[in-house]
Write an enzyme that holds these catalytic residues in place. Structure first.
Site, PDB file in Angstrom:
ATOM      1  CB  CYS A 108      -0.977  -0.012   1.168  1.00  0.00           C
ATOM      2  SG  CYS A 108      -0.267   0.142   2.821  1.00  0.00           S
ATOM      3  CG  HIS A 133      -4.675   0.374   3.699  1.00  0.00           C
ATOM      4  ND1 HIS A 133      -3.867  -0.425   2.901  1.00  0.00           N
ATOM      5  CD2 HIS A 133      -5.647   0.865   2.876  1.00  0.00           C
ATOM      6  CE1 HIS A 133      -4.348  -0.434   1.671  1.00  0.00           C
ATOM      7  NE2 HIS A 133      -5.409   0.342   1.624  1.00  0.00           N
ATOM      8  CG  HIS A 168      -6.766   0.805  -1.859  1.00  0.00           C
ATOM      9  ND1 HIS A 168      -6.988   0.129  -0.689  1.00  0.00           N
ATOM     10  CD2 HIS A 168      -7.751   0.383  -2.702  1.00  0.00           C
ATOM     11  CE1 HIS A 168      -8.043  -0.657  -0.800  1.00  0.00           C
ATOM     12  NE2 HIS A 168      -8.526  -0.514  -2.018  1.00  0.00           N
TER      13      HIS A 168
END
Length: 309
Positions: A206, A262, A274
């Protein structure tokens, strides 16, 4: 054990930085050779073994061809390194870890003030005589020595080479584009499978995804999500009308009360771009009705003139 304090360079397309030499398993052998065999490695990794890269904390981050590292010591066939272009709270000098010695070169590169940055998914590096060398990934940066017809002549850890002008842009490091451009770069990687600690167009995690799309815009932001959430300009997480395309959205467990786990890009219109997690691929989603809507804990804006590290 040999103590060293000089700069070496990554000599393979992509080198993983391992937590320790013992972190590499038998199934990872294709990832620690020179030439590295990334496709073979990734195709041979079942879900359980991919997930274990994270759960057992085996890999820290990755290097791209030509990327500099500070070599601190050598133990057998491994080097303890600091990735000096990847800011982190773990070491003020850069990201620490271990890389196979075979994937590093002591050859010093030209101090040319101009470089090229690969701006396509992947492209070929040729030797000067036209022999195909290695495949370069998106965001690989190499010093430019000159031009020859349709090619840039570049300096590399394995000698002078040629890269197609159509697959790379001139890069001086002082031209910063806005982060909405980072989102446009990111759209080119929709459906690319997630890989823990991934930093290349073979797979991103991420924060590797946000780091690299920002890098393509001339911005060097911290490597990890937790660090990325501490720099830039703070934007209200509760007032979505203040969010702009390219803002970084951060998330944490227990409705945003735990440490950042995240990060993704705000795409606009209530959507996020993402790289989610092991077993999934880069995607564009609507935030409404998802767990992310409950877990958002911070929004940060990066761009020209903004403090990044």
């Amino acid at each position: 054990m040999t103590a060293l304090h000089n700069i070496w360079h990554c000599s393979v397309a992509v080198a993983s930085i391992w937590t320790k030499p013992e972190s590499a398993r038998e199934i990872d052998q294709s990832a620690i050779t020179n030439p590295v065999q990334l496709v073979k490695w990734l195709e041979a990794l079942p879900y359980k073994e991919r997930l274990d890269l994270c759960n057992s904390n085996r890999i820290q981050t990755q290097l791209l061809f030509g990327e500099p590292v500070m070599v601190e010591e050598i133990q057998g066939e491994w080097a303890k390194v600091i990735a000096i272009l990847q800011p982190t709270h773990k070491d003020e000098r850069g990201y620490p870890g271990w890389v196979p010695l075979a994937q590093l070169s002591k050859q010093q590169l030209s101090d040319s003030t101009e470089s090229i940055i690969v701006n396509v998914d992947k492209t070929q590096l040729w030797s000067e005589d036209g022999t195909p060398q290695i495949v370069l990934t998106f965001n690989t940066i190499l010093p430019v020595l000159g031009d020859e017809g349709q090619y840039h002549i570049v300096d590399t850890p394995i000698g002078r080479g040629k890269v197609l002008k159509s697959s790379a842009a001139k890069y001086t490091g002082d031209i910063v584009q806005s982060m909405d451009k980072a989102v446009q770069f990111g759209l080119g990687y929709l459906d690319l499978p997630y890989i823990w600690s991934g930093m290349s167009s073979y797979g991103y995690d991420c924060s590797g995804f946000t780091y690299n799309m920002a890098k393509a815009c001339g911005l060097r932001i911290p490597r990890d999500a937790g660090d990325q959430a501490t720099y830039g300009v703070a934007i209200s997480k509760d007032n979505t009308e203040e969010w702009q395309v390219g803002d970084l959205l951060f998330f944490a467990d227990e409705k945003g009360t735990k440490p950042v786990r995240h990060v993704g890009f705000y795409y606009g219109e209530g959507q996020m771009l993402h790289s989610p997690q092991t077993g999934k691929s880069v995607e564009l989603i609507k935030l409404a009705g998802t767990i992310f809507e409950e877990e958002i804990c911070a929004v940060r804006r990066y761009g020209p003139g903004v403090k990044t590290t």
